[in-house]
Motif scaffolding. Structure first.
Motif, short mmCIF file in Angstrom:
data_model
loop_
_atom_site.label_atom_id
_atom_site.label_comp_id
_atom_site.label_asym_id
_atom_site.label_seq_id
_atom_site.Cartn_x
_atom_site.Cartn_y
_atom_site.Cartn_z
N ARG A 110 0.82 -1.22 0.00
CA ARG A 110 0.00 0.00 0.00
C ARG A 110 0.85 1.27 0.00
O ARG A 110 0.50 2.26 -0.62
N ILE A 128 -4.90 0.26 -2.15
CA ILE A 128 -4.82 0.88 -0.82
C ILE A 128 -5.90 0.31 0.11
O ILE A 128 -5.65 0.05 1.28
N LYS A 187 -5.47 -4.22 -0.75
CA LYS A 187 -4.17 -4.86 -1.01
C LYS A 187 -4.24 -5.84 -2.19
O LYS A 187 -3.56 -6.85 -2.23
#
Length: 196
Positions: A18, A154, A157
């Motif tokens: 991320r 984000i 994942k």
């Protein structure tokens, strides 16, 4: 499309990073700078550092595609593929300046230039204008899809599966266009389809 450049990218779908997703533009700067220095060294090449003009001359006057220029262009295209794949979030693996078995570009066999036309390199850049226009449209869609993929990575994942075909298809499309009009490894006009 047996006589076109083939692009192979093993997309990392799960367990994505991320943090690096947010900073790819900054993280790629060293490799991007490396490619730019190559393009400044070879003024006759494309913006990515590929060599074109000497190939046009050798094909036109001698009917030969120099093997060292073929190797150089192949290496630059693969480096660019690794860089762009990283920037477009297809992988979390930082783009190495060495070969990567997860990403490859396969050229058609040019047999030292014997399979290529001697006069077509003079007009391919004109014939490719419709390809460039369609490619710009595909690239705009890819930017939007990559923004969506960044948000998805984000939050979850994971790289979203529906986006893979568009982003990877655009990479394949541009590589076919470059193979035809940029580095002249084929005389076969590329398809306008993303995943041809």
């Amino acid at each position: 499309m047996a006589n076109q450049i083939e692009t192979i990218v093993n997309v990392q779908r799960d367990n994505r990073n991320r943090v690096t997703t947010l900073f790819r533009g900054i993280l790629v700067f060293p490799v991007l700078f490396y490619i730019v220095t190559l393009s400044q060294t070879f003024h006759w090449g494309a913006a990515s550092g590929m060599v074109t003009f000497p190939i046009v001359l050798t094909l036109l006057f001698r009917g030969v595609y120099p093997s060292y220029l073929l190797s150089f262009n192949h290496a630059i295209m693969e480096l660019s593929l690794r860089l762009i794949s990283y920037m477009l979030l297809l992988t979390d693996e930082y783009p190495s300046i060495e070969r990567n078995p997860n990403m490859a570009i396969l050229f058609p066999d040019v047999q030292g230039g014997k399979k290529l036309s001697r006069w077509q390199p003079l007009i391919k850049f004109i014939l490719a204008i419709p390809l460039y226009i369609v490619g710009i449209f595909y690239s705009l869609i890819t930017v939007i899809c990559t923004a969506f993929a960044a948000i998805h990575i984000i939050l979850f994942k994971k790289y979203p599966d529906p986006v893979i075909n568009i982003v990877l298809g655009t990479l394949k499309y541009w590589n076919r266009v470059i193979g035809y009009a940029g580095i002249l490894v084929t005389d076969e006009y590329p398809s306008f389809k993303l995943n041809a």
